[in-house]
Design a protein around this motif. Sequence first.
Motif, short mmCIF file in Angstrom:
data_model
loop_
_atom_site.label_atom_id
_atom_site.label_comp_id
_atom_site.label_asym_id
_atom_site.label_seq_id
_atom_site.Cartn_x
_atom_site.Cartn_y
_atom_site.Cartn_z
N GLU A 52 -1.38 9.57 -1.44
CA GLU A 52 -0.74 8.31 -1.72
C GLU A 52 0.83 8.95 -1.54
O GLU A 52 1.29 7.45 -0.78
CB GLU A 52 0.31 9.21 -3.27
CG GLU A 52 0.75 8.38 -4.03
CD GLU A 52 0.75 8.43 -6.08
OE1 GLU A 52 1.77 8.14 -6.65
OE2 GLU A 52 0.62 9.60 -5.82
N ASN A 53 1.78 9.74 -1.06
CA ASN A 53 2.78 9.75 0.12
C ASN A 53 2.97 9.40 1.28
O ASN A 53 3.01 8.84 2.15
CB ASN A 53 2.80 11.03 -0.46
CG ASN A 53 3.59 11.33 -2.16
OD1 ASN A 53 4.36 11.15 -2.78
ND2 ASN A 53 3.50 13.01 -2.14
N LYS A 55 1.90 5.41 1.72
CA LYS A 55 3.01 4.55 0.38
C LYS A 55 4.53 3.93 1.11
O LYS A 55 4.74 2.47 0.38
CB LYS A 55 4.00 5.09 -0.66
CG LYS A 55 4.90 5.96 -0.34
CD LYS A 55 5.46 6.91 -1.80
CE LYS A 55 5.80 8.03 -0.73
NZ LYS A 55 6.20 8.82 -2.31
N ASN A 56 4.08 4.05 3.02
CA ASN A 56 5.36 2.93 3.61
C ASN A 56 5.27 3.06 4.51
O ASN A 56 5.10 3.52 5.75
CB ASN A 56 6.73 4.19 3.61
CG ASN A 56 7.59 3.90 1.94
OD1 ASN A 56 7.84 3.30 0.96
ND2 ASN A 56 8.07 5.39 1.94
N LYS A 89 -0.73 -3.64 4.82
CA LYS A 89 -1.24 -2.60 4.08
C LYS A 89 -3.20 -3.45 4.06
O LYS A 89 -4.07 -2.84 3.17
CB LYS A 89 -1.23 -3.40 2.73
CG LYS A 89 0.28 -2.99 2.12
CD LYS A 89 0.36 -1.51 2.35
CE LYS A 89 1.38 -0.82 1.76
NZ LYS A 89 2.05 0.56 1.63
N TYR A 142 -4.61 3.58 -3.87
CA TYR A 142 -3.51 3.88 -2.13
C TYR A 142 -3.37 2.82 -2.57
O TYR A 142 -2.08 2.43 -1.46
CB TYR A 142 -3.80 4.37 -1.22
CG TYR A 142 -4.09 6.01 -1.90
CD1 TYR A 142 -3.45 6.83 -2.57
CD2 TYR A 142 -5.65 6.08 -1.37
CE1 TYR A 142 -3.56 7.65 -3.25
CE2 TYR A 142 -6.13 7.43 -2.26
CZ TYR A 142 -5.36 8.40 -2.90
OH TYR A 142 -6.11 9.46 -2.82
N GLY A 143 -3.26 0.93 -3.09
CA GLY A 143 -2.92 0.46 -2.75
C GLY A 143 -2.92 -1.24 -1.26
O GLY A 143 -1.69 -1.64 -0.88
#
Length: 321
Positions: free
Chosen positions: A202-203, A206-207, A211, A227-228
Amino acid sequence: MNVRRRLIPAALVSALGLGALTACSSDSAASGNTDKFDVVASFYPMAFLAEQIGGDHANVTSLTEPGQEPHDLEISTKQRAQLEEADAALYLKGLQPAVDEAVGQTGIKTKIDAAGLTHLEDHGTGGHTHEGEEGHAEEEGHSEEEEHGRDPHVWLDPVKYAEIAQGVGKAFEKADPDHAADYKKNTAALVTKLKGLDSDFENGLKNSRSKVFFTNHAAFGYLAERYGLTQEAISGIDPESEPSGARVRELQQEAKADGVTTVFYETLVSDKTAKTLARDANLKTDVLDPLEGITDKSRGDDYFQVMEANLKALRTALGAK
């Protein structure tokens, strides 16, 4: 340990004596009739759970050899005998039809279907379209959902894998109550590690600049959803399926539109199609391991090490900060 025992038919005993039947490298020399809790697992992700949760009390045998593509597994007479002699079978229904059939035909008391311990979803080859584009499924005269069933690759999502681990732990406690306290403790420790892995992903993702990632086959739908991210697979759920020309052209356009830099392939199936697409679209290639087995080509010795290697590969490909 074998809480209960059953006699093997004489014909089967005779068959086991044939020289043509040899033990695969994943077979234990004593896969049944041991003084431990004997578990037969269908393939690596299930065997890893059994080993982590069973600890010193479990004797774990995998039906799938290291390096063997699990979807292609056929059950031998020897392996059927191992199932009959085991205390428990741990498998993932829908991934390996031969295993589903063999487990269903045995009288083994404890049958643990990992697919029943979490929610399976439908994932296709791709996850999105761009403005002005239309899906190709209708052009082919059938929907994407008709081309594939429920996606079985749940172990690549640490959260879902933890759900399965908890269910397996409870099943072990019930089947071998003398060691229930240890199974409960081992399960809790494994779930804690999986929560840590979930936080790392996740960390770590995320940036990121992009994607969207390309894979050889659609094994990473759960991970992408968690995780998007968007998985665009060359092939479908079946790693041996061949992509259509239309699908390849679609991916080439997708790469330009979404700034995709890398086509991922895996260690247990051919990388030819992935490398051809990468060459034609001027993209890089790298390994994203679906963890269906550990070999000397794996980027790690166990589930956690390979998943961390997958995270590193994704961060590089997606331009994560």
